[in-house]
Enzyme design. Structure first.
Site, PDB file in Angstrom:
ATOM      1  N   LYS A 198      12.049 104.509  87.100  1.00 44.34           N
ATOM      2  CA  LYS A 198      12.509 104.475  85.707  1.00 44.34           C
ATOM      3  C   LYS A 198      12.186 103.111  85.127  1.00 44.34           C
ATOM      4  O   LYS A 198      12.077 102.126  85.868  1.00 44.34           O
ATOM      5  CB  LYS A 198      14.027 104.716  85.628  1.00 44.34           C
ATOM      6  CG  LYS A 198      14.487 105.288  84.313  1.00 44.34           C
ATOM      7  CD  LYS A 198      14.173 106.781  84.204  1.00 44.34           C
ATOM      8  CE  LYS A 198      14.576 107.366  82.888  1.00 44.34           C
ATOM      9  NZ  LYS A 198      14.507 108.836  82.904  1.00 44.34           N
TER      10      LYS A 198
HETATM   11  P1  NAD Z   1      16.027 110.812  72.388  1.00 38.47           P
HETATM   12  O1  NAD Z   1      16.011 109.367  72.120  1.00 38.47           O
HETATM   13  O2  NAD Z   1      14.886 111.656  71.913  1.00 38.47           O
HETATM   14  O3  NAD Z   1      17.368 111.464  71.808  1.00 38.47           O
HETATM   15  C1  NAD Z   1      18.628 110.951  72.102  1.00 38.47           C
HETATM   16  C2  NAD Z   1      19.621 111.603  71.163  1.00 38.47           C
HETATM   17  O4  NAD Z   1      20.928 111.126  71.471  1.00 38.47           O
HETATM   18  C3  NAD Z   1      19.362 111.267  69.705  1.00 38.47           C
HETATM   19  O5  NAD Z   1      19.659 112.415  68.916  1.00 38.47           O
HETATM   20  C4  NAD Z   1      20.386 110.162  69.430  1.00 38.47           C
HETATM   21  O6  NAD Z   1      20.708 110.072  68.064  1.00 38.47           O
HETATM   22  C5  NAD Z   1      21.534 110.665  70.271  1.00 38.47           C
HETATM   23  N1  NAD Z   1      22.501 109.628  70.600  1.00 38.47           N
HETATM   24  C6  NAD Z   1      22.291 108.352  70.950  1.00 38.47           C
HETATM   25  N2  NAD Z   1      23.440 107.719  71.158  1.00 38.47           N
HETATM   26  C7  NAD Z   1      24.414 108.626  70.946  1.00 38.47           C
HETATM   27  C8  NAD Z   1      25.822 108.579  71.007  1.00 38.47           C
HETATM   28  N3  NAD Z   1      26.450 107.458  71.344  1.00 38.47           N
HETATM   29  N4  NAD Z   1      26.501 109.731  70.734  1.00 38.47           N
HETATM   30  C9  NAD Z   1      25.844 110.850  70.411  1.00 38.47           C
HETATM   31  N5  NAD Z   1      24.511 110.965  70.334  1.00 38.47           N
HETATM   32  C10 NAD Z   1      23.829 109.852  70.599  1.00 38.47           C
HETATM   33  O7  NAD Z   1      16.222 110.979  73.971  1.00 38.47           O
HETATM   34  P2  NAD Z   1      15.902 112.241  74.858  1.00 38.47           P
HETATM   35  O8  NAD Z   1      14.531 112.078  75.411  1.00 38.47           O
HETATM   36  O9  NAD Z   1      16.274 113.484  74.132  1.00 38.47           O
HETATM   37  O10 NAD Z   1      16.897 111.993  76.075  1.00 38.47           O
HETATM   38  C11 NAD Z   1      18.269 112.371  76.025  1.00 38.47           C
HETATM   39  C12 NAD Z   1      18.837 112.406  77.415  1.00 38.47           C
HETATM   40  O11 NAD Z   1      18.089 113.326  78.219  1.00 38.47           O
HETATM   41  C13 NAD Z   1      18.800 111.081  78.189  1.00 38.47           C
HETATM   42  O12 NAD Z   1      19.899 111.046  79.065  1.00 38.47           O
HETATM   43  C14 NAD Z   1      17.526 111.200  78.996  1.00 38.47           C
HETATM   44  O13 NAD Z   1      17.539 110.370  80.136  1.00 38.47           O
HETATM   45  C15 NAD Z   1      17.582 112.663  79.357  1.00 38.47           C
HETATM   46  N6  NAD Z   1      16.298 113.274  79.731  1.00 38.47           N
HETATM   47  C16 NAD Z   1      15.242 113.237  78.892  1.00 38.47           C
HETATM   48  C17 NAD Z   1      14.068 113.870  79.266  1.00 38.47           C
HETATM   49  C18 NAD Z   1      12.876 113.954  78.352  1.00 38.47           C
HETATM   50  O14 NAD Z   1      11.914 114.646  78.711  1.00 38.47           O
HETATM   51  N7  NAD Z   1      12.868 113.340  77.194  1.00 38.47           N
HETATM   52  C19 NAD Z   1      13.967 114.491  80.519  1.00 38.47           C
HETATM   53  C20 NAD Z   1      15.088 114.509  81.340  1.00 38.47           C
HETATM   54  C21 NAD Z   1      16.254 113.908  80.936  1.00 38.47           C
END
Ligand code: NAD
Length: 425
Positions: free
Chosen positions: A112
């Site tokens: 990561k």
């Molecule tokens: P992103 O940045 O695209 O979206 C994050 C979302 O969370 C946004 O809508 C943001 O406004 C919201 N957010 C941020 N802080 C917040 C808070 N305090 N309360 C409520 N909402 C809040 O990120 P993502 O890629 O969608 O990732 C989200 C989660 O999924 C993370 O934990 C990431 O590690 C995990 N994840 C992502 C992927 C991927 O392919 N992108 C894969 C596996 C896991």
């Protein structure tokens, strides 16, 4: 305008990851030395680097790249841009990547990366310069056969394109397999953007089907986070006929008891400020805390870690929690939900769709042979359902909750591979 994330309780994600590990590894018959080895990260790089801002100032940023394991293959894991990134968070996320890749049988270890910055408060040109410099700083570790980054919170396909271009400029030829989650026009995969959210809903659908819920229209789903994962989880659930009654982002929650039209919401965020939900009018405004405690059937936390804790787990009304985010539930909350009879599909299974299609993208990039979206989605479904079956079998064998079963399945694979490879020298 800087958009402040709602305050979240500070819980150390690495401590959570280690507690989950200790809980699961206790069931396994592995040499103690191997158990100790897998409890540690393999290598950690911290970097501090200057970036020229648009106004001419030079600002110093700090970032990390951590490899937890390379036992099963090159390490794989996203890059996070957020103001509160720290080394322990990156360590936790790297460890979870190891278990996730092993759980879905990908030939990858876990890694990561993260940079302490506020991407919502930077211009695209500043983000491009930050990304290119960070990519250069971590080029000590990344390579198409050694460590392959992908998007995570605060980063996206454009970020990956800049990393791919930076790396390619340095070596003198194009290396699409250096990152996954790229735009399709520079070697990205069909279906990658949607893959994590789609996988969340594939797992949710499987759990509901197994529990005898066959009518999606009867199931009310609440989703925290409307970024990459939350948006496409909402979209796939909506397309399958589920009633998505609430969504949220950093600006708060949006609730409609009749169900939100996710196509309409996506059309709104496509043009909104920073693609945020702020101002969406066809829903009632609620807080993120209220969303977590909403009267619904399925709760899918798809934003960030430590959202369901000792403090609010008792308020969860959903009977199924599907973890789109990494580490959204603390071990104390796990116990409370378990006692309440709430079923949890753990992160390393529920959000493994992203890394699975990242793997497909990497394979396509190395072979320069690209698949259509039907093939990608068919293979994604096959991989996730197989992993789901494996976890359920482990759950029955050890009589444990689903998170522990998922971790046992994954740790066993990495532990046995370590034993087979032997300890060098
Ligand atoms: P992103 O940045 O695209 O979206 C994050 C979302 O969370 C946004 O809508 C943001 O406004 C919201 N957010 C941020 N802080 C917040 C808070 N305090 N309360 C409520 N909402 C809040 O990120 P993502 O890629 O969608 O990732 C989200 C989660 O999924 C993370 O934990 C990431 O590690 C995990 N994840 C992502 C992927 C991927 O392919 N992108 C894969 C596996 C896991």
């Amino acid at each position: 305008m800087a958009i402040q994330a709602p305050a979240t309780e500070h819980i150390n994600a690495y401590e959570v990851a280690l507690r989950q590990y200790d809980r699961a590894v206790a069931y396994l018959d592995l040499p103690q030395g191997i158990k100790d080895y897998l409890r540690h990260t393999k290598r950690e790089l911290s970097v501090n680097f200057p970036v020229r801002m648009d106004n001419g100032d030079i600002r110093i940023f700090s970032g990390y790249r951590v490899h937890h394991s390379t036992v099963l293959g090159p390490s794989k894991g996203g890059i996070r841009y957020a103001p509160n990134v720290d080394l322990d968070e990156v360590r936790a996320l790297a460890m979870w990547m190891t278990w996730k890749c092993a759980l879905v049988n990908l030939p990858y270890g876990g890694a990561k990366g993260g940079v302490i910055c506020d991407p919502y408060d930077m211009t695209p040109t500043e983000l491009e310069r930050l990304t290119r410099r960070y990519a250069t700083e971590i080029s000590l570790l990344i390579s198409p056969h050694g460590d392959i980054p992908a998007p995570d919170m605060g980063t996206n396909a454009q970020t990956m394109a800049w990393i791919m271009d930076t790396y390619s400029m340095t070596v003198g030829y194009s290396v699409p397999a250096i990152v996954t989650g790229k735009p399709i026009n520079v070697g990205g995969s069909q279906g990658r953007k949607e893959a994590t959210g789609r996988g969340v809903i594939i797992c949710m659908d499987e759990a509901l089907r197994r529990a005898g819920h066959n009518d999606p229209g009867e199931i009310r789903v609440a989703i925290q986070g409307f970024g990459n994962v939350g948006t496409y989880a909402a979209k796939h659930a909506f397309d399958l006929g589920y009633k998505v009654i609430a969504i949220s982002d950093v600006t708060g929650g949006y609730y409609n008891a009749q169900g939100l039209d996710i196509d309409d919401v996506m059309a709104y965020t496509e043009h909104s400020h920073h693609n945020l939900l702020e101002g969406y009018s066809k829903a009632d405004k609620i807080t993120n805390a209220e969303l977590l405690a909403l009267d619904c059937d399925v709760l899918a936390p798809c934003a960030l870690e430590n959202q369901i804790t000792e403090a609010n787990a008792a308020d969860v009304k959903a009977f199924l929690v599907v973890e789109g985010a990494n580490g959204p539930t603390t071990p104390e909350a796990d116990d409370i939900l378990f006692d309440k009879g709430v079923h949890i599909i753990p992160d390393i299974l529920a959000n493994a769709g992203g890394v699975t299609v990242s793997y497909f993208e990497w394979v396509q990039g190395l072979q320069s042979f690209f698949w259509d979206v039907e093939e990608v989605n068919r293979q994604l479904g096959r991989v996730l359902i197989k992993a789901y079956d494996d976890v359920v079998r482990t759950q029955e064998q050890y009589n444990v909750d689903m998170r522990t079963a998922a971790q046992i399945t994954a740790i066993k694979r990495v532990g046995e591979a370590t034993r087979t490879r032997g300890i060098y020298p």
